[in-house]
Design a protein around this motif. Structure first.
Motif, PDB file in Angstrom:
ATOM      1  N   THR A 145      19.083   1.772  25.252  1.00 34.87           N
ATOM      2  CA  THR A 145      19.712   2.023  26.483  1.00 34.87           C
ATOM      3  C   THR A 145      19.587   3.339  27.096  1.00 34.87           C
ATOM      4  N   LEU A 146      19.236   4.263  26.218  1.00 37.17           N
ATOM      5  CA  LEU A 146      19.228   5.600  26.780  1.00 37.17           C
ATOM      6  C   LEU A 146      17.719   6.093  26.924  1.00 37.17           C
ATOM      7  N   ALA A 147      16.743   5.539  26.140  1.00 35.36           N
ATOM      8  CA  ALA A 147      15.447   5.734  26.455  1.00 35.36           C
ATOM      9  C   ALA A 147      14.651   4.759  26.996  1.00 35.36           C
ATOM     10  N   LEU A 148      14.919   3.276  27.003  1.00 36.69           N
ATOM     11  CA  LEU A 148      13.909   2.433  27.594  1.00 36.69           C
ATOM     12  C   LEU A 148      14.794   1.805  28.733  1.00 36.69           C
ATOM     13  N   GLU A 149      15.958   2.255  29.108  1.00 34.58           N
ATOM     14  CA  GLU A 149      17.005   2.058  30.307  1.00 34.58           C
ATOM     15  C   GLU A 149      17.361   0.727  30.070  1.00 34.58           C
ATOM     16  N   THR A 150      17.388  -0.052  28.995  1.00 30.82           N
ATOM     17  CA  THR A 150      18.035  -1.328  28.846  1.00 30.82           C
ATOM     18  C   THR A 150      19.373  -1.357  29.460  1.00 30.82           C
ATOM     19  N   PRO A 151      20.201  -2.094  30.011  1.00 23.93           N
ATOM     20  CA  PRO A 151      21.309  -2.488  30.368  1.00 23.93           C
ATOM     21  C   PRO A 151      22.292  -2.537  29.198  1.00 23.93           C
ATOM     22  N   PRO A 152      23.419  -1.760  29.062  1.00 24.17           N
ATOM     23  CA  PRO A 152      24.289  -1.900  27.996  1.00 24.17           C
ATOM     24  C   PRO A 152      24.579  -3.324  27.416  1.00 24.17           C
ATOM     25  N   LEU A 193       7.360  -4.236  23.386  1.00 23.71           N
ATOM     26  CA  LEU A 193       8.845  -3.934  23.344  1.00 23.71           C
ATOM     27  C   LEU A 193       9.216  -3.418  22.027  1.00 23.71           C
ATOM     28  N   ALA A 194       8.822  -4.123  21.179  1.00 24.37           N
ATOM     29  CA  ALA A 194       9.082  -4.013  19.784  1.00 24.37           C
ATOM     30  C   ALA A 194       8.655  -2.630  19.317  1.00 24.37           C
ATOM     31  N   MET A 195       7.506  -2.345  19.601  1.00 23.84           N
ATOM     32  CA  MET A 195       6.597  -1.029  19.242  1.00 23.84           C
ATOM     33  C   MET A 195       7.487   0.084  20.272  1.00 23.84           C
ATOM     34  N   ALA A 196       7.715  -0.075  21.213  1.00 24.48           N
ATOM     35  CA  ALA A 196       8.172   0.939  22.071  1.00 24.48           C
ATOM     36  C   ALA A 196       9.723   1.284  21.593  1.00 24.48           C
ATOM     37  N   GLY A 207      29.951   8.600  28.205  1.00 20.70           N
ATOM     38  CA  GLY A 207      28.757   9.323  29.240  1.00 20.70           C
ATOM     39  C   GLY A 207      27.657   9.826  28.343  1.00 20.70           C
ATOM     40  N   ALA A 208      27.248   9.232  26.968  1.00 21.98           N
ATOM     41  CA  ALA A 208      26.295   9.714  26.238  1.00 21.98           C
ATOM     42  C   ALA A 208      24.714   9.678  27.017  1.00 21.98           C
ATOM     43  N   THR A 209      24.136  10.610  26.749  1.00 23.64           N
ATOM     44  CA  THR A 209      22.892  10.748  27.353  1.00 23.64           C
ATOM     45  C   THR A 209      21.902  11.018  26.098  1.00 23.64           C
ATOM     46  N   LEU A 210      20.488  10.631  26.485  1.00 22.65           N
ATOM     47  CA  LEU A 210      19.363  10.680  25.588  1.00 22.65           C
ATOM     48  C   LEU A 210      19.374  11.907  24.937  1.00 22.65           C
ATOM     49  N   PRO A 211      19.499  12.438  23.384  1.00 24.30           N
ATOM     50  CA  PRO A 211      19.250  13.676  22.948  1.00 24.30           C
ATOM     51  C   PRO A 211      17.802  14.204  23.158  1.00 24.30           C
ATOM     52  N   GLU A 231      10.764   4.971  19.947  1.00 26.00           N
ATOM     53  CA  GLU A 231      11.778   5.856  20.568  1.00 26.00           C
ATOM     54  C   GLU A 231      12.826   6.089  19.584  1.00 26.00           C
ATOM     55  N   VAL A 232      13.149   5.376  18.607  1.00 27.65           N
ATOM     56  CA  VAL A 232      14.063   5.611  17.486  1.00 27.65           C
ATOM     57  C   VAL A 232      13.579   6.652  16.573  1.00 27.65           C
ATOM     58  N   LEU A 233      12.311   6.786  16.328  1.00 31.26           N
ATOM     59  CA  LEU A 233      11.874   7.603  15.583  1.00 31.26           C
ATOM     60  C   LEU A 233      11.542   9.065  16.140  1.00 31.26           C
TER      61      LEU A 233
END
Length: 428
Positions: free
Chosen positions: A97-104, A53-56, A134-138, A60-62
């Motif tokens: 939240t936007l890439a890995l779909e973790t609840p806010p 998870l840490a690696m993911a 309503g931000a979405t993944l860029p 995704e940030v990068l």
């Protein structure tokens, strides 16, 4: 006297976020690769899923960093400093939240503790405002410096294709030990083949659970990475040096093609993995741990394959950290080292033999320019042009007979990593 003892933070999931923050700091500030940074960042985390998870999160940030920063900046009155901890924590929150779909709510609970003693209220407010908007993944974007460099080198369509590739999970390429089984293997595995000895699958689960793993029928190797060894053809018992060989995909290719392989690498840890791969696949090679700048063979070889250390910008879709670690000065330094290694390796080729030079780089300075300078200085060698029928359909040699794979090639079939390779022949 204070008798209190420190206890682990009780927040579930927090250690994985702390590790992600440490990894990103290592990449952005110290220029480490994510793979290297992971070891130190995940000390004390025993659960494999937490480490993954840490690696993911870091990955995704990068992958989405320029777009994440635009979102953050849209919600702050004064821009946060580029290296501000609050900015990095917000990047982590949005990626979760936007890439890995973790609840806010889970994102807030596991990320705000990272700002202990810092601007937690600011981070909470920016994140909450973006969620309410309503931000979405860029869409993934290349860093501006990389986009500008690649546009100048290869044109705007290539840079645009690289941005698309950055956001597209790469497929899984298998290199077959026995190319004669290609059609049957593709059918059995539910994949497609783009060249004999290759099967491409959609991204799958555990590699070990794919049919044929235990039997050693194949190994994982990106299609572009498999091309340099293919350029040497059948070994027929001849001698080949595989330099900078670990983790061993090309070594196994050469052994399976009938070469007597001597595989050299300066990392005993990586060579251990190579030996494990050789054992699983039933291939045989002599492995040597040594520094290429200090080692020399007892005799010349029929062929030498030098997959030189490089910037690795060609594998950015698998390792997005290279987009932030590699600057022009790093490319220049590596090109100088590559020139030295190529000159050294050239002395170990028999007259009439072959020398393949390859790099997993999208930088001309590390590929075409290195070979051009070498040929200008060394009249013993000439380019042995690669033929179109030696390559997957859709990949063609350049006017000199060298091979350059770029983002956008074979995109409908899943794309390719970026590589350069040239086959040189020692004149009689």
């Amino acid at each position: 006297m204070n008798n209190r003892t420190s206890t682990p933070d009780p927040t579930p999931g927090l250690p994985a976020r702390q590790a992600a923050l440490r990894m990103l700091d290592a990449v952005m500030r110290r220029g480490e690769s994510l793979d290297v940074a992971q070891h130190a960042a995940c000390q004390g985390i025993d659960d494999r899923s937490d480490r993954a998870l840490a690696m993911a999160i870091a990955g995704e940030v990068l992958r989405h960093l320029p777009g994440l920063d635009l979102m953050i900046d849209s919600m702050t009155r004064l821009p946060l400093a580029e290296d501000a901890k609050a900015r990095m924590v917000l990047r982590i929150m949005l990626a979760q939240t936007l890439a890995l779909e973790t609840p806010p709510h889970a994102t807030i609970a596991t990320a705000l503790p990272l700002l202990q003693g810092g601007p937690r209220k600011l981070a909470h407010g920016v994140f909450g405002s973006l969620m309410r908007a309503g931000a979405t993944l860029p869409a993934p974007e290349l860093p501006p410096a990389t986009a500008n460099r690649w546009t100048a080198l290869w044109g705007e369509p290539m840079a645009e294709a690289a941005g698309v590739a950055l956001g597209t999970p790469p497929p899984l390429d298998l290199c077959l030990a026995d190319p004669s089984t290609t059609e049957a293997a593709a059918a059995d595995l539910g994949g497609v083949s783009l060249i004999p000895g290759h099967v491409r699958l959609p991204r799958a689960g555990a590699i070990e659970q794919i049919a044929g793993f235990e039997e050693g029928d194949w190994w994982v190797q990106d299609l572009a990475a498999s091309l340099p060894a293919r350029l040497l053809g059948k070994g027929q018992g001849r001698q080949v040096l595989d330099l900078c060989a670990a983790p061993g995909g090309k070594t196994m290719q050469l052994a399976a093609a009938g070469w007597h392989v001597t595989a050299l690498d300066n990392s005993e840890k990586r060579l251990k993995r190579l030996r494990q791969n050789l054992k699983r696949t039933g291939q045989d090679a002599l492995t040597i741990t040594a520094n290429l700048l200090e080692w020399r063979p007892d005799e010349e070889a029929d062929a030498v394959l030098l997959d030189a250390p490089c910037s690795a910008t060609g594998i950015f879709r698998r390792h997005p950290d290279v987009l932030y670690r590699i600057a022009p000065r790093h490319i220049e330094e590596r090109a100088e080292q590559q020139a030295v290694l190529l000159e050294r390796a050239s002395n170990w080729v028999k007259p009439g033999g072959l020398l393949v030079y390859a790099v997993c780089s999208l930088e001309r300075e590390e590929g075409e320019d290195v070979v051009a300078r070498f040929l200008a200085d060394d009249s013993r060698f000439t380019i042995d042009p690669v033929r179109a029928d030696e390559l997957p359909q859709g990949v063609l040699p350049d006017a000199l007979g060298q091979v350059r794979t770029l983002p956008g090639m074979l995109s409908e079939a899943g794309g390719l990593d970026g590589f350069f390779m040239a086959r040189l022949r020692h004149r009689h």
